[in-house]
Design a protein around this motif. Sequence first.
Motif, PDB file in Angstrom:
ATOM      1  N   ILE A  60       0.828  -1.050  -0.071  1.00  0.00           N
ATOM      2  CA  ILE A  60      -0.226   0.073   0.000  1.00  0.00           C
ATOM      3  C   ILE A  60       0.689   1.113  -0.070  1.00  0.00           C
ATOM      4  O   ILE A  60       2.152   1.092   0.160  1.00  0.00           O
ATOM      5  CB  ILE A  60      -1.182   0.103   1.161  1.00  0.00           C
ATOM      6  N   ASN A  61       0.249   2.321  -0.257  1.00  0.00           N
ATOM      7  CA  ASN A  61       0.887   3.543  -0.333  1.00  0.00           C
ATOM      8  C   ASN A  61       2.139   3.747  -1.197  1.00  0.00           C
ATOM      9  O   ASN A  61       3.071   4.582  -0.856  1.00  0.00           O
ATOM     10  CB  ASN A  61       1.214   4.121   1.227  1.00  0.00           C
ATOM     11  N   GLY A  62       2.343   2.913  -2.094  1.00  0.00           N
ATOM     12  CA  GLY A  62       3.366   3.171  -2.910  1.00  0.00           C
ATOM     13  C   GLY A  62       4.507   2.276  -2.674  1.00  0.00           C
ATOM     14  O   GLY A  62       5.742   2.413  -3.358  1.00  0.00           O
ATOM     15  N   PHE A  63       4.758   1.635  -1.380  1.00  0.00           N
ATOM     16  CA  PHE A  63       6.029   0.886  -1.151  1.00  0.00           C
ATOM     17  C   PHE A  63       5.926  -0.173  -1.756  1.00  0.00           C
ATOM     18  O   PHE A  63       4.626  -1.118  -2.103  1.00  0.00           O
ATOM     19  CB  PHE A  63       5.731   0.511   0.471  1.00  0.00           C
ATOM     20  N   GLU A  64       7.110  -0.775  -1.933  1.00  0.00           N
ATOM     21  CA  GLU A  64       7.206  -2.216  -2.680  1.00  0.00           C
ATOM     22  C   GLU A  64       8.728  -2.902  -1.669  1.00  0.00           C
ATOM     23  O   GLU A  64       9.459  -2.129  -1.114  1.00  0.00           O
ATOM     24  CB  GLU A  64       7.492  -2.323  -4.002  1.00  0.00           C
ATOM     25  N   ALA A  65       8.597  -4.134  -1.818  1.00  0.00           N
ATOM     26  CA  ALA A  65       9.840  -4.874  -1.172  1.00  0.00           C
ATOM     27  C   ALA A  65      10.163  -6.014  -2.242  1.00  0.00           C
ATOM     28  O   ALA A  65       9.450  -6.529  -2.778  1.00  0.00           O
ATOM     29  CB  ALA A  65       9.481  -5.183  -0.038  1.00  0.00           C
ATOM     30  N   GLU A  66      11.518  -6.243  -2.141  1.00  0.00           N
ATOM     31  CA  GLU A  66      11.948  -7.362  -2.961  1.00  0.00           C
ATOM     32  C   GLU A  66      12.663  -8.439  -2.261  1.00  0.00           C
ATOM     33  O   GLU A  66      13.411  -7.949  -1.347  1.00  0.00           O
ATOM     34  CB  GLU A  66      13.018  -6.995  -4.066  1.00  0.00           C
ATOM     35  N   GLU A  71      20.719 -13.069  -0.796  1.00  0.00           N
ATOM     36  CA  GLU A  71      21.367 -12.066   0.138  1.00  0.00           C
ATOM     37  C   GLU A  71      20.514 -12.095   1.370  1.00  0.00           C
ATOM     38  O   GLU A  71      20.931 -11.346   2.280  1.00  0.00           O
ATOM     39  CB  GLU A  71      21.111 -10.727  -0.408  1.00  0.00           C
ATOM     40  N   THR A  72      19.478 -12.868   1.459  1.00  0.00           N
ATOM     41  CA  THR A  72      18.404 -13.200   2.900  1.00  0.00           C
ATOM     42  C   THR A  72      18.109 -11.530   3.266  1.00  0.00           C
ATOM     43  O   THR A  72      18.418 -11.087   4.278  1.00  0.00           O
ATOM     44  CB  THR A  72      19.312 -13.724   3.993  1.00  0.00           C
ATOM     45  N   SER A  73      17.882 -10.615   2.119  1.00  0.00           N
ATOM     46  CA  SER A  73      17.295  -9.610   2.450  1.00  0.00           C
ATOM     47  C   SER A  73      15.941  -9.310   2.026  1.00  0.00           C
ATOM     48  O   SER A  73      15.396 -10.128   1.119  1.00  0.00           O
ATOM     49  CB  SER A  73      18.133  -8.504   1.647  1.00  0.00           C
ATOM     50  N   PHE A  74      15.160  -8.157   2.507  1.00  0.00           N
ATOM     51  CA  PHE A  74      14.108  -7.957   2.199  1.00  0.00           C
ATOM     52  C   PHE A  74      13.592  -6.426   2.308  1.00  0.00           C
ATOM     53  O   PHE A  74      12.986  -6.105   3.320  1.00  0.00           O
ATOM     54  CB  PHE A  74      12.942  -8.688   3.005  1.00  0.00           C
ATOM     55  N   HIS A  75      14.492  -5.670   1.658  1.00  0.00           N
ATOM     56  CA  HIS A  75      14.372  -4.332   1.871  1.00  0.00           C
ATOM     57  C   HIS A  75      13.128  -3.564   1.462  1.00  0.00           C
ATOM     58  O   HIS A  75      12.705  -3.931   0.148  1.00  0.00           O
ATOM     59  CB  HIS A  75      15.773  -3.696   0.934  1.00  0.00           C
ATOM     60  N   LEU A  76      12.685  -2.448   1.853  1.00  0.00           N
ATOM     61  CA  LEU A  76      11.540  -1.841   1.578  1.00  0.00           C
ATOM     62  C   LEU A  76      11.817  -0.469   0.820  1.00  0.00           C
ATOM     63  O   LEU A  76      12.934   0.063   1.285  1.00  0.00           O
ATOM     64  CB  LEU A  76      10.746  -1.513   2.885  1.00  0.00           C
ATOM     65  N   THR A  77      11.243  -0.216  -0.318  1.00  0.00           N
ATOM     66  CA  THR A  77      11.451   0.961  -1.044  1.00  0.00           C
ATOM     67  C   THR A  77      10.354   1.744  -1.358  1.00  0.00           C
ATOM     68  O   THR A  77       9.212   1.251  -1.512  1.00  0.00           O
ATOM     69  CB  THR A  77      12.443   0.602  -2.392  1.00  0.00           C
ATOM     70  N   LYS A  78      10.459   2.873  -1.652  1.00  0.00           N
ATOM     71  CA  LYS A  78       9.286   3.908  -2.169  1.00  0.00           C
ATOM     72  C   LYS A  78      10.249   4.840  -2.989  1.00  0.00           C
ATOM     73  O   LYS A  78      11.210   5.255  -2.835  1.00  0.00           O
ATOM     74  CB  LYS A  78       8.544   4.462  -1.203  1.00  0.00           C
ATOM     75  N   PRO A  79       9.593   5.063  -4.285  1.00  0.00           N
ATOM     76  CA  PRO A  79      10.184   6.189  -5.079  1.00  0.00           C
ATOM     77  C   PRO A  79      10.402   7.518  -4.835  1.00  0.00           C
ATOM     78  O   PRO A  79      11.131   8.171  -5.040  1.00  0.00           O
ATOM     79  CB  PRO A  79       9.502   5.848  -6.651  1.00  0.00           C
TER      80      PRO A  79
END
Lengths: 113, 114
Positions: A60-66, A71-79
């Motif tokens: 929601i709210n334009g956030f995404e995560a990969e 890399e055992t990672s799950f970083h959260l991003t928003k443009p």
Amino acid sequence: AQSVTQLDSHVSVSEGTPVLLRCNYSSSYSPSLFWYVQHPNKGLQLLLKYTSAATLVKGINGFEAEFKKSETSFHLTKPSAHMSDAAEYFCVVTPFGYNKLIFGAGTRLAVHP
Amino acid sequence: EADIYQTPRYLVIGTGKKITLECSQTMGHDKMYWYQQDPGMELHLIHYSYGVNSTEKGDLSSESTVSRIRTEHFPLTLESARPSHTSQYLCASSESRGNYNEQFFGPGTRLTVL
């Protein structure tokens, strides 16, 4: 053992610039991963979740995560950050079949005009 | 907006008082949880329940107790509050089905014990 590490306790960005909140996890089994947001004096709200489907998850709210298993990672991003994005963000993991959530320590996001 | 409610939202009491924090959900979820969260810190699970008459202690030791007499209701009680109990208490619930546990959270109760 299962654990979650949020690499930054505080992140400060200017309005309109990109947001990156970093999360690494450790899990013995195929995990489900979540990002929750907590605004002041409010409960936690689910932003997005990864449950072994597409590795790029939109929330929601334009956030995404990969989800990056290597890399055992799950970083959260928003443009582009908005003032209303200022809040505490929690990365959460639960291994497959495990009935409890494991929380990271949280990242406080500040957004400046 | 999740249908899970907590009362009171804020509570300031003196040492030695007995208190009950209320949590109710209208989603028919079998699983319910209580978390404790100190300012600026992560959430720690203190109690959970997988259904009526089922209660278990969580990962963080707590002097509080819980009960689950009805599916929708999961109150937390402190028999004798102490300043060390000052914290925020968050209630959550989730479905039993599925391989992951998306939990829905209430707004929390911020407890201060003087």
